[in-house]
Design a protein around this motif. Structure first.
Motif, PDB file in Angstrom:
ATOM      1  N   VAL A  11       0.817  -1.215   0.000  1.00 23.06           N
ATOM      2  CA  VAL A  11       0.000   0.000   0.000  1.00 23.06           C
ATOM      3  C   VAL A  11       0.853   1.268   0.000  1.00 23.06           C
ATOM      4  N   VAL A  12       1.965   1.269   0.741  1.00 21.57           N
ATOM      5  CA  VAL A  12       2.803   2.469   0.796  1.00 21.57           C
ATOM      6  C   VAL A  12       3.410   2.741  -0.578  1.00 21.57           C
ATOM      7  N   ALA A  13       4.020   1.720  -1.166  1.00 22.68           N
ATOM      8  CA  ALA A  13       4.610   1.896  -2.495  1.00 22.68           C
ATOM      9  C   ALA A  13       3.542   2.282  -3.515  1.00 22.68           C
ATOM     10  N   ALA A  14       2.375   1.660  -3.435  1.00 22.95           N
ATOM     11  CA  ALA A  14       1.306   1.967  -4.390  1.00 22.95           C
ATOM     12  C   ALA A  14       0.856   3.423  -4.272  1.00 22.95           C
ATOM     13  N   ALA A 131     -11.942   4.367  -6.093  1.00 25.16           N
ATOM     14  CA  ALA A 131     -12.418   5.691  -5.670  1.00 25.16           C
ATOM     15  C   ALA A 131     -12.917   5.648  -4.236  1.00 25.16           C
ATOM     16  N   GLY A 132     -13.633   4.617  -3.882  1.00 24.52           N
ATOM     17  CA  GLY A 132     -14.141   4.495  -2.514  1.00 24.52           C
ATOM     18  C   GLY A 132     -13.027   4.381  -1.493  1.00 24.52           C
ATOM     19  N   VAL A 137      -9.424   7.283   2.541  1.00 30.14           N
ATOM     20  CA  VAL A 137      -8.101   7.743   2.985  1.00 30.14           C
ATOM     21  C   VAL A 137      -8.068   9.273   3.021  1.00 30.14           C
ATOM     22  N   VAL A 138      -8.584   9.902   1.985  1.00 25.84           N
ATOM     23  CA  VAL A 138      -8.603  11.368   1.900  1.00 25.84           C
ATOM     24  C   VAL A 138      -9.456  11.958   3.021  1.00 25.84           C
ATOM     25  N   ALA A 139     -10.646  11.397   3.231  1.00 31.95           N
ATOM     26  CA  ALA A 139     -11.547  11.917   4.263  1.00 31.95           C
ATOM     27  C   ALA A 139     -10.960  11.748   5.658  1.00 31.95           C
ATOM     28  N   GLU A 140     -10.386  10.592   5.930  1.00 31.97           N
ATOM     29  CA  GLU A 140      -9.826  10.342   7.263  1.00 31.97           C
ATOM     30  C   GLU A 140      -8.634  11.240   7.564  1.00 31.97           C
TER      31      GLU A 140
END
Length: 163
Positions: A11-14, A131-132, A137-140
């Motif tokens: 996830v970090v690399a992505a 997108a979900g 991630v963006v909202a949190e």
């Protein structure tokens, strides 16, 4: 560093690699409109509404001196203007000019198209899932709205939102 299977990354690399990918597309689009990436961001933020300098600095994550320089350069290009703040005679609000609105709209539509093309190899369901997940991630992380929401699918209808 060991080479990883390109299809399976963490996830970090992505997230980091996708940030580089989106930033490169954004920068290329901005260059074609005679803008820097930061000027493109400024125009997209101002599509929703005008802002005072303090608010604008917070949304863009820029220090006052950096923001002043960005606004000065963009104003010299005729894309933004300083207007008196109706609620505070000592303050100004930054707004798009007519030319700035036109450039912002064209830049926004083209950049949406290019970024959306990055997911062309995904199914509609996978794009919705992506997108979900990214939206969560963006909202949190309370990321300010620095780019308006584009419509779903290939359509580029967009709804103006206030950050």
């Amino acid at each position: 560093m060991a080479k990883q299977d390109e299809g399976q990354i963490g996830v970090v690399a992505a997230l980091v690699r996708s940030t580089f990918l989106v930033n490169a597309v954004y920068a290329e689009s901005a260059r074609e409109y005679g803008l820097t990436s930061q000027q493109g961001q400024l125009l997209c933020v101002l599509m929703a509404q005008s802002y005072g300098m303090g608010e604008l600095g917070a949304v863009l994550g820029l220090a006052k001196s950096s923001l002043t320089g960005l606004v000065d350069r963009t104003e010299r290009n005729g894309l933004v203007q300083r207007k008196p703040d109706p609620e505070d005679s000592r303050a100004v609000r930054i707004a798009l000019t007519r030319k700035g609105s036109k450039v912002a709209e064209e830049f926004y539509v083209e950049t949406c198209r290019r970024v959306e093309n990055l997911t062309a190899g995904l199914t509609a369901a996978d794009r919705d899932t992506l997108a979900g997940l990214l939206g969560t991630v963006v909202a949190e992380n309370k990321v300010p709205v620095v780019f308006l929401e584009s419509g779903g699918g290939a359509g580029l209808d967009h709804e103006r939102q206030s950050p």
